[in-house]
Design a protein around this motif. Structure first.
Motif, PDB file in Angstrom:
ATOM      1  N   TYR A 135       0.772   0.214  -2.488  1.00  0.00           N
ATOM      2  CA  TYR A 135      -0.230   1.739  -3.568  1.00  0.00           C
ATOM      3  C   TYR A 135      -0.888   2.150  -2.609  1.00  0.00           C
ATOM      4  N   GLY A 136      -1.188   2.196  -1.912  1.00  0.00           N
ATOM      5  CA  GLY A 136      -1.171   2.562  -0.761  1.00  0.00           C
ATOM      6  C   GLY A 136      -0.948   4.412  -0.490  1.00  0.00           C
ATOM      7  N   VAL A 137       0.479   4.604  -0.180  1.00  0.00           N
ATOM      8  CA  VAL A 137       1.027   5.399  -0.170  1.00  0.00           C
ATOM      9  C   VAL A 137       0.738   6.648  -1.640  1.00  0.00           C
ATOM     10  N   CYS A 138       0.484   5.335  -2.708  1.00  0.00           N
ATOM     11  CA  CYS A 138       1.008   5.311  -4.222  1.00  0.00           C
ATOM     12  C   CYS A 138      -0.548   6.836  -5.057  1.00  0.00           C
ATOM     13  N   LYS A 139      -2.058   5.955  -4.244  1.00  0.00           N
ATOM     14  CA  LYS A 139      -2.955   6.427  -3.804  1.00  0.00           C
ATOM     15  C   LYS A 139      -3.071   8.120  -3.547  1.00  0.00           C
ATOM     16  N   GLU A 140      -2.000   8.383  -2.699  1.00  0.00           N
ATOM     17  CA  GLU A 140      -2.135   9.388  -1.646  1.00  0.00           C
ATOM     18  C   GLU A 140      -1.058  10.513  -2.646  1.00  0.00           C
TER      19      GLU A 140
END
Length: 923
Positions: A571-576
């Motif tokens: 989720y964190g890398v996708c939000k980036e």
């Protein structure tokens, strides 16, 4: 610590300063039942003579009549006679005619159904019989006394009494026989009092009483129950040494012992050996080995044995059926379980309490609550008495489903049927209130536990800490942690997991990290829940590198990440915007043996859709399905969201149709997205039609759902009022309307228009509708609109719920409308609702600031009648409220009010209060 829970009986004096609104005068309901449960078992010492017609002297005078059983006075006393009255009579009159004493004793269970003598009443009768040399009948009474034990305390009393009478130097010596010893050993085995069993067996040998097969079988069985197969076999050898032969009971006990020792194969060997030893395998033998197989997960082998029972001329008992039914339901073989239950009924093998308990539990887990209640009613109609386990199954089921009112109804049913709730009952209810974030009622249950003489466990405190943390009341949660330790409990991984997880979710990451770093010195090993919470918090704070460092630390400490851990990182890398990196992480988690979940794929799909990459999103969707994962409501809603944002409502509706066809029901967010999309296009009819579909599906609209509908009505009104403006100007003039803004500008008339539109579409505004609107306007301090909505609700015949009252109370307190706030507290108490202590804290501090000291005391005094946990009252009002506001004198004054009313608080809380008062006065 004990607490006295009372219902509100007094009324707060009216406060001047604001006009009275109809808000305070509608129909009253009874206060919700947090009444004290039935008292626990009586203590062993004999109670003194009651100061009434049931005194021992009065009973003696009645028994002196030749035909005392038909004496009118005796007939009147029968309904109120208790074992303590019998004990008092025999204790105070040891010279009572032994025959009359025996007749009186034996007649009570017949003339008063349900009457049971206690170990104490038996003991005092024996003290009358033995001096009169009535040893034959005394032996029967002694056996009855042993069988009357219902608790460990009873057993200890019994042992002391029997040992005293067994002494050679006792004037009333009454030596134990082999029968008495056997009965005593069996009772000790029932309560698994293994040390006492050893001691009694040794005493029997010292008394030169030769153990028989029943004695030795009892010893084999006792150790087998404990899984101590070595000791059990030792007593089997004693059977041979005594020249006796093991029987079916002996071998069945060994089967039990091996099963309890998780050695089913050895149990099977004993079972197969029985015919060769000349011992018939009976129903108990079969049931015991079948149970062992089912417990070991070898259900099909158990069923195979079940089918072979008739070959041994054995027929399944109710216990045999129950064991297999329980195993089938426990392994998600529900249809087989139900079929076997029906077969049992067809074969006229009547279910017992345990069978029904299994069925009730299974029906609850399948969310078939009507069926579970039918089962409960059926067993009662058959004269079976539901156990606390039966009721707990329903309580747990309702709480897990969020139906806390139904769970409380079961609690009331338990108490009315004299079934004493246990620790598990209260823990389930506390968890239920935790899900609802209803802090005060969860804490009130702690008080009820203590009143019921139950000892809160670590599970209890962890659940209470969880509900306080979820509500954002971390100070109270830390105070509970202190209480936990003070009561001799040691916080575990779960305790700190709750703190770290909720601190992270509350964006108190620094505090969570500090607590996490202190675990090592506390002797607590960090688990995957703690690491995942911290990794998730760092990802949401866009600190991906720190999150990855935590993952590496987690692995270095042999704490294996789970799918939730990786999902947070993905989720964190996708939000980036790094979807490719997210896909790589999916590969990595698979290499580590962690299987991607539906949530994993949904995170990727959602980000791909945001980037407009429909093809890739669909490929991932199909891949997920091909791997056996069933898309959930969040997966489908990701597609619906994208279509709605793009205005492609036909495609969005198509996805909704496909998800329903797949057995996945839309949730509040799904419907709200559709309503928002139709609203943006100005399609009033379609937006309200979606609301109708939503309500028909039993899905409660959220604040956002109503905010979009209200925004639409406000837009239409604005456009009608400014029809002379150009269309472009109109569009520009309504762009400021975002969902959160509607509560700041909505008028009561707009709400009426909303209700009218709802009615046109067949949607009747209910309590949920009013609650969402009232809470919305209260959050932005618009008391006038909230008051109008409340009064309109009352006029419509609807009963406000606790959330509505608390929203109004909070609004009044924030606006310092103290008279209205005080009247609201009064109204809530009258209707059985608990005002939030946070609001009460503001109210009391404000009243003291205004010099309304007596009114503040009156409000506080009435709060003490509502059933709060008194420690929580002290924490949130006295310590966090008055002391922190510098009102030490007022704090001392209210503490005195608590003391005068007998509101006992924990010594630790009291110490904190005194320290706070001393510190305040010292400065």
């Amino acid at each position: 610590m004990t607490s006295v829970m009372r219902k509100s009986t007094s009324i707060i004096p009216s406060l001047s300063g604001e006009s009275s609104s109809p808000i305070f005068h509608h129909l009253k309901k009874p206060i919700s039942s947090f009444s004290s449960p039935s008292s626990s078992i009586a203590s062993l010492p004999v109670e003194p003579d009651p100061p009434d017609d049931l005194s021992s002297h009065h009973l003696l005078s009645i028994l002196s009549h030749p035909k005392w059983q038909k004496h009118p006075s005796f007939q009147k006393l029968i309904p109120n006679l208790s074992p303590s009255h019998v004990s008092s009579l025999f204790n105070n009159h040891p010279n009572l005619n032994p025959n009359i004493a025996l007749q009186f004793f034996n007649s009570l269970p017949f003339i008063k159904p349900g009457f049971k003598h206690t170990v104490e009443s038996h003991s005092f009768l024996l003290k009358i019989l033995i001096p009169n040399n009535l040893f034959g009948v005394a032996e029967k009474i002694r056996i009855s006394m042993i069988k009357s034990c219902v608790s460990v305390d009873d057993i200890r009393f019994l042992l002391d009494f029997l040992r005293q009478m067994n002494k050679d130097d006792n004037d009333n010596k009454f030596k134990l026989t082999v029968r008495s010893y056997n009965e005593l050993l069996m009772m000790l085995a029932r309560f698994l009092m293994i040390d006492e069993i050893k001691k009694v067996y040794t005493e029997m040998l010292n008394d030169m009483i030769l153990p028989n097969i029943y004695t030795l079988n009892t010893m084999v069985n006792a150790y087998s129950k404990m899984g101590n197969i070595v000791e059990a076999n030792l007593y089997v050898s004693k059977i041979f040494q005594a020249g006796l032969s093991p029987d079916s009971f002996t071998y069945t006990s060994l089967i039990l012992g091996y099963c309890r020792n998780n050695d089913v194969n050895s149990a099977y060997k004993v079972f197969n050996m029985m015919p060769n030893k000349g011992c018939r395998r009976n129903e108990v033998s079969y049931t015991t080995i079948i149970h062992g197989l089912c417990e070991a997960g070898r259900i099909d082998e158990g069923i195979s044995l079940f089918k072979k029972m008739r070959e041994d001329d054995c027929y399944p008992t109710v216990r045999t059926y129950t064991v297999i039914i329980h195993a089938l339901f426990g392994n998600d073989r529900n249809l087989e379980g139900m079929n076997l239950f029906n077969e049992m009924m067809e074969r006229r093998c009547e279910p017992n309490v345990h069978t029904y308990t299994v069925m009730v539990d299974a029906m609850c887990k399948e969310r078939k609550f009507d069926e579970s209640r039918r089962m409960l009613n059926e067993m009662v109609e058959k004269g079976l008495v539901p156990s606390v386990v039966t009721y707990n199954a329903l309580v747990r089921g309702y709480c897990e489903e969020g139906k806390i009112e139904a769970a409380l109804e079961i609690l009331g049913l338990m108490e009315s049927n004299n079934c004493r709730p246990n620790e598990r009952t209260y823990n389930e209810l506390i968890c239920g209130f935790s899900k609802r974030k209803n802090v005060h009622k969860a804490m009130a249950l702690l008080s009820k536990m203590l009143e019921s003489k139950l000892t809160p466990s670590l599970v209890t405190y962890n659940s209470l800490i969880h509900v306080q943390c979820k509500a954002g009341h971390f100070d109270s949660a830390y105070k509970l942690l202190d209480l936990l330790k003070e009561n001799g409990l040691v916080p575990d991984q779960w305790t700190f997991s709750v703190f770290i997880d909720t601190l992270c979710k509350s964006k108190r990451m620094e505090e969570a990290c500090d607590l996490f770093n202190s675990l090592k010195e506390k002797g607590i090993k960090a688990n995957e829940v703690m690491y995942t919470a911290l990794i998730d918090a760092h990802c949401k704070a866009r600190k991906i590198d720190d999150a990855i460092s935590l993952l590496e630390r987690m692995r270095s400490e042999d704490c294996l990440p789970n799918s939730s851990t990786f999902n947070s990182l993905i989720y964190g890398v996708c939000k980036e915007g790094k979807v490719q990196e997210g896909l790589s992480m999916v590969e990595n988690m698979s290499k580590m043996g962690v299987k991607p979940t539906v949530a994993t794929y949904t995170i990727l799909i959602e980000e791909m859709l945001k980037e407009g990459d429909f093809d890739h999103a669909n490929r991932v969707f199909n891949q997920m399905v091909s791997l056996g994962h069933k898309p959930d409501v969040y997966t489908y809603t990701a597609f619906i969201h994208t279509h709605c944002t793009s205005g492609n409502l036909k495609e969005a509706e198509g996805v909704v149709a496909r998800m329903i066809e797949a057995g996945v029901m839309p949730d509040s967010l799904t419907y709200t997205l559709l309503i928002s999309a139709y609203e943006r296009l100005g399609l009033t009819y379609d937006a309200f039609n979606i609301l109708k579909r939503m309500l028909d599906a039993g899905c409660d609209p959220s604040h956002r759902t109503y905010s979009f509908l209200i925004r639409h009505l406000l837009k239409v009104k604005l456009m009608n009022e400014n029809s002379h403006l150009e269309q472009l100007d109109l569009v520009q003039s309504v762009t400021f309307f975002i969902a959160a803004d509607v509560w700041k500008i909505m008028q009561f008339e707009t709400a009426l228009e909303l209700f009218e539109k709802m009615m046109e579409h067949g949607c009747t505004p209910g309590v949920n509708t009013y609650a969402k609107l009232i809470i919305g306007v209260c959050k932005v301090g618009r008391w006038g609109v909230a008051d109008s909505l409340f009064n309109h609700m009352i006029e419509s015949g609807l009963v406000p719920n606790e959330d509505i009252y608390n929203a109004l109370l909070s609004c009044c307190c924030e606006l310092r409308m103290l008279a209205s706030a005080a009247r609201l507290v009064e109204a809530m108490m009258e209707h059985g609702h608990l005002p939030l202590l946070e609001s009460c804290k503001l109210l009391l501090c404000s009243l003291y600031d205004e010099g309304e000291n007596e009114k503040a005391k009156a409000v506080f005094g009435n709060l003490l009648l509502c059933g709060y946990n008194y420690d929580e009252v002290a924490w949130k009002i006295l310590i966090d409220g008055l002391l922190k506001s510098g009102l030490a004198d007022r704090c001392s004054e209210l503490l005195s009010v608590m003391e005068k009313r007998g509101c006992q608080i924990d010594p630790l809380t009291y110490t904190k209060l005194i320290e706070g008062l001393d510190g305040s006065h010292g400065t």
